[in-house]
Motif scaffolding. Structure first.
Motif, PDB file in Angstrom:
ATOM      1  N   PRO A 208       0.798  -1.234   0.000  1.00  0.00           N
ATOM      2  CA  PRO A 208       0.000   0.000   0.000  1.00  0.00           C
ATOM      3  C   PRO A 208       0.829   1.282   0.000  1.00  0.00           C
ATOM      4  O   PRO A 208       0.339   2.326  -0.445  1.00  0.00           O
ATOM      5  N   PHE A 209       2.072   1.234   0.487  1.00  0.00           N
ATOM      6  CA  PHE A 209       2.912   2.426   0.491  1.00  0.00           C
ATOM      7  C   PHE A 209       3.359   2.828  -0.922  1.00  0.00           C
ATOM      8  O   PHE A 209       3.765   3.972  -1.136  1.00  0.00           O
ATOM      9  N   PHE A 210       3.320   1.876  -1.863  1.00  0.00           N
ATOM     10  CA  PHE A 210       3.950   2.119  -3.153  1.00  0.00           C
ATOM     11  C   PHE A 210       3.055   1.898  -4.375  1.00  0.00           C
ATOM     12  O   PHE A 210       3.358   2.428  -5.443  1.00  0.00           O
ATOM     13  N   GLU A 211       1.971   1.139  -4.253  1.00  0.00           N
ATOM     14  CA  GLU A 211       1.247   0.713  -5.455  1.00  0.00           C
ATOM     15  C   GLU A 211       0.691   1.874  -6.267  1.00  0.00           C
ATOM     16  O   GLU A 211       0.702   1.843  -7.504  1.00  0.00           O
ATOM     17  N   SER A 212       0.218   2.922  -5.613  1.00  0.00           N
ATOM     18  CA  SER A 212      -0.353   4.045  -6.362  1.00  0.00           C
ATOM     19  C   SER A 212       0.723   4.977  -6.908  1.00  0.00           C
ATOM     20  O   SER A 212       0.429   5.847  -7.743  1.00  0.00           O
ATOM     21  N   ARG A 213       1.961   4.815  -6.455  1.00  0.00           N
ATOM     22  CA  ARG A 213       3.036   5.717  -6.870  1.00  0.00           C
ATOM     23  C   ARG A 213       3.939   5.092  -7.929  1.00  0.00           C
ATOM     24  O   ARG A 213       4.734   5.797  -8.554  1.00  0.00           O
ATOM     25  N   LEU A 214       3.824   3.789  -8.142  1.00  0.00           N
ATOM     26  CA  LEU A 214       4.671   3.135  -9.133  1.00  0.00           C
ATOM     27  C   LEU A 214       4.188   3.485 -10.542  1.00  0.00           C
ATOM     28  O   LEU A 214       3.000   3.360 -10.860  1.00  0.00           O
ATOM     29  N   LYS A 215       5.111   3.914 -11.394  1.00  0.00           N
ATOM     30  CA  LYS A 215       4.758   4.267 -12.765  1.00  0.00           C
ATOM     31  C   LYS A 215       4.511   3.044 -13.640  1.00  0.00           C
ATOM     32  O   LYS A 215       3.579   3.036 -14.443  1.00  0.00           O
ATOM     33  N   PRO A 216       5.324   1.984 -13.531  1.00  0.00           N
ATOM     34  CA  PRO A 216       5.048   0.807 -14.372  1.00  0.00           C
ATOM     35  C   PRO A 216       3.734   0.135 -13.973  1.00  0.00           C
ATOM     36  O   PRO A 216       3.303   0.206 -12.828  1.00  0.00           O
ATOM     37  N   THR A 217       3.093  -0.512 -14.936  1.00  0.00           N
ATOM     38  CA  THR A 217       1.867  -1.270 -14.662  1.00  0.00           C
ATOM     39  C   THR A 217       2.201  -2.495 -13.825  1.00  0.00           C
ATOM     40  O   THR A 217       3.108  -3.265 -14.161  1.00  0.00           O
ATOM     41  N   ILE A 218       1.479  -2.668 -12.733  1.00  0.00           N
ATOM     42  CA  ILE A 218       1.684  -3.817 -11.863  1.00  0.00           C
ATOM     43  C   ILE A 218       0.336  -4.469 -11.586  1.00  0.00           C
ATOM     44  O   ILE A 218      -0.718  -3.844 -11.726  1.00  0.00           O
ATOM     45  N   PHE A 219       0.381  -5.743 -11.170  1.00  0.00           N
ATOM     46  CA  PHE A 219      -0.808  -6.490 -10.792  1.00  0.00           C
ATOM     47  C   PHE A 219      -0.641  -6.884  -9.328  1.00  0.00           C
ATOM     48  O   PHE A 219       0.250  -7.675  -8.995  1.00  0.00           O
ATOM     49  N   VAL A 220      -1.458  -6.304  -8.469  1.00  0.00           N
ATOM     50  CA  VAL A 220      -1.349  -6.545  -7.030  1.00  0.00           C
ATOM     51  C   VAL A 220      -2.243  -7.719  -6.647  1.00  0.00           C
ATOM     52  O   VAL A 220      -3.452  -7.696  -6.890  1.00  0.00           O
ATOM     53  N   VAL A 221      -1.627  -8.743  -6.046  1.00  0.00           N
ATOM     54  CA  VAL A 221      -2.361  -9.930  -5.595  1.00  0.00           C
ATOM     55  C   VAL A 221      -1.996 -10.154  -4.122  1.00  0.00           C
ATOM     56  O   VAL A 221      -0.987 -10.803  -3.814  1.00  0.00           O
ATOM     57  N   PRO A 222      -2.774  -9.601  -3.183  1.00  0.00           N
ATOM     58  CA  PRO A 222      -2.386  -9.657  -1.765  1.00  0.00           C
ATOM     59  C   PRO A 222      -2.136 -11.063  -1.236  1.00  0.00           C
ATOM     60  O   PRO A 222      -1.228 -11.265  -0.427  1.00  0.00           O
ATOM     61  N   GLU A 223      -2.918 -12.058  -1.672  1.00  0.00           N
ATOM     62  CA  GLU A 223      -2.783 -13.407  -1.121  1.00  0.00           C
ATOM     63  C   GLU A 223      -2.028 -14.330  -2.075  1.00  0.00           C
ATOM     64  O   GLU A 223      -2.289 -15.537  -2.143  1.00  0.00           O
ATOM     65  N   LEU A 224      -1.056 -13.774  -2.776  1.00  0.00           N
ATOM     66  CA  LEU A 224      -0.323 -14.535  -3.785  1.00  0.00           C
ATOM     67  C   LEU A 224       0.389 -15.744  -3.189  1.00  0.00           C
ATOM     68  O   LEU A 224       0.378 -16.834  -3.785  1.00  0.00           O
ATOM     69  N   VAL A 225       1.011 -15.596  -2.018  1.00  0.00           N
ATOM     70  CA  VAL A 225       1.743 -16.712  -1.407  1.00  0.00           C
ATOM     71  C   VAL A 225       0.790 -17.851  -1.051  1.00  0.00           C
ATOM     72  O   VAL A 225       1.082 -19.024  -1.319  1.00  0.00           O
ATOM     73  N   LEU A 226      -0.359 -17.533  -0.470  1.00  0.00           N
ATOM     74  CA  LEU A 226      -1.324 -18.576  -0.124  1.00  0.00           C
ATOM     75  C   LEU A 226      -1.865 -19.266  -1.379  1.00  0.00           C
ATOM     76  O   LEU A 226      -2.053 -20.487  -1.387  1.00  0.00           O
ATOM     77  N   ILE A 227      -2.114 -18.501  -2.430  1.00  0.00           N
ATOM     78  CA  ILE A 227      -2.564 -19.092  -3.685  1.00  0.00           C
ATOM     79  C   ILE A 227      -1.512 -20.058  -4.219  1.00  0.00           C
ATOM     80  O   ILE A 227      -1.830 -21.158  -4.685  1.00  0.00           O
ATOM     81  N   GLY A 228      -0.243 -19.673  -4.118  1.00  0.00           N
ATOM     82  CA  GLY A 228       0.823 -20.559  -4.559  1.00  0.00           C
ATOM     83  C   GLY A 228       0.938 -21.807  -3.705  1.00  0.00           C
ATOM     84  O   GLY A 228       1.156 -22.910  -4.222  1.00  0.00           O
TER      85      GLY A 228
END
Length: 239
Positions: A208-228
């Protein structure tokens, strides 16, 4: 129903899955609460990943006949590892990569996990984990400035930091927050030289500190580790 457990030194995160669908999520569970939750809602299978407790202690504490798969460096994976020291590869890094590959198959992936450390891992479109980088996380950077100097204060992350700090506090906030932002953007740009159609997948508590400020397109998946972790569980059950 299956569950995936990502247990740290103090707290555990738990995801409840119906096949590949995350239907319930719990965070910051202490060990007794984790055991109690599983005993009250018995799953069919468990994938257990922990840095602080052994799988033997976990099975003993459950006092239930539940199939538990322990995530170790030798656990079969749905991706391959092109890594010189696979026995030292962190479970969170490999689980995040597996989760990203499951969600975005056939893409070159840069997986960024912003936690205690920030990790960058590259997974090519053939599903081969190539490795990456480990860097201090944002709170670690603030703590290092305080710990290794005599007069700099201990500060906490802030949502926005002015580029030009007008005080010692402001200068530290700028150095850490803007420095980390520049690092992330710079590393993404360098990976785009490797893969022009790179997909960047991001997770971790400091996102949350960085997602709105990053210029490159990113895909945020909060529960990525659990999904893996769940994907690894299902892969092993199918073997």
């Amino acid at each position: 129903m299956n569950i995936a457990i990502d247990a740290g030194n103090t707290y555990a995160k738990v995801g409840w899955f119906e096949k590949d669908n995350l239907v319930r999520y719990q965070n910051r569970l202490l060990w007794p609460d984790l055991i109690s939750e599983i005993q009250q809602n018995e799953p069919e299978r468990i994938l257990f990943s922990s840095v602080g407790n052994s799988v033997e202690d976990f099975r003993s504490a459950l006092q239930r006949d539940i199939e538990v798969i322990d995530l170790t460096p030798d656990t079969p994976l749905p991706i391959s590892k092109n890594y010189d020291t696979p026995q030292t590869l962190g479970a969170d890094r490999i689980a995040a990569a597996v989760g990203a590959q499951f969600l975005y198959p056939g893409d070159d992936l840069l997986v960024i996990d912003m936690g205690t450390c920030i990790t960058y891992d590259f997974l090519d479109k053939e599903g081969s984990f190539q490795g990456g980088a480990i860097s201090p996380g944002v709170k670690m950077r603030f703590s290092a400035l305080h710990t290794f100097t005599k007069r700099l204060p201990q500060l906490e992350p802030v949502p926005e930091a002015e580029l030009i700090g007008k005080s010692t506090k402001g200068a530290i906030e700028s150095g850490v927050m803007n420095g980390m932002l520049a690092e992330i953007e710079g590393i993404i740009e360098r990976y785009r030289h490797i893969s022009s159609d790179l997909r960047v997948v991001v997770c971790g508590g400091d996102v949350p500190f960085f997602e709105s400020r990053l210029k490159p397109t990113i895909f945020v998946v909060p529960e990525l580790v659990l999904i893996g972790l769940n994907r690894i569980l299902r892969y092993n059950v199918a073997l």
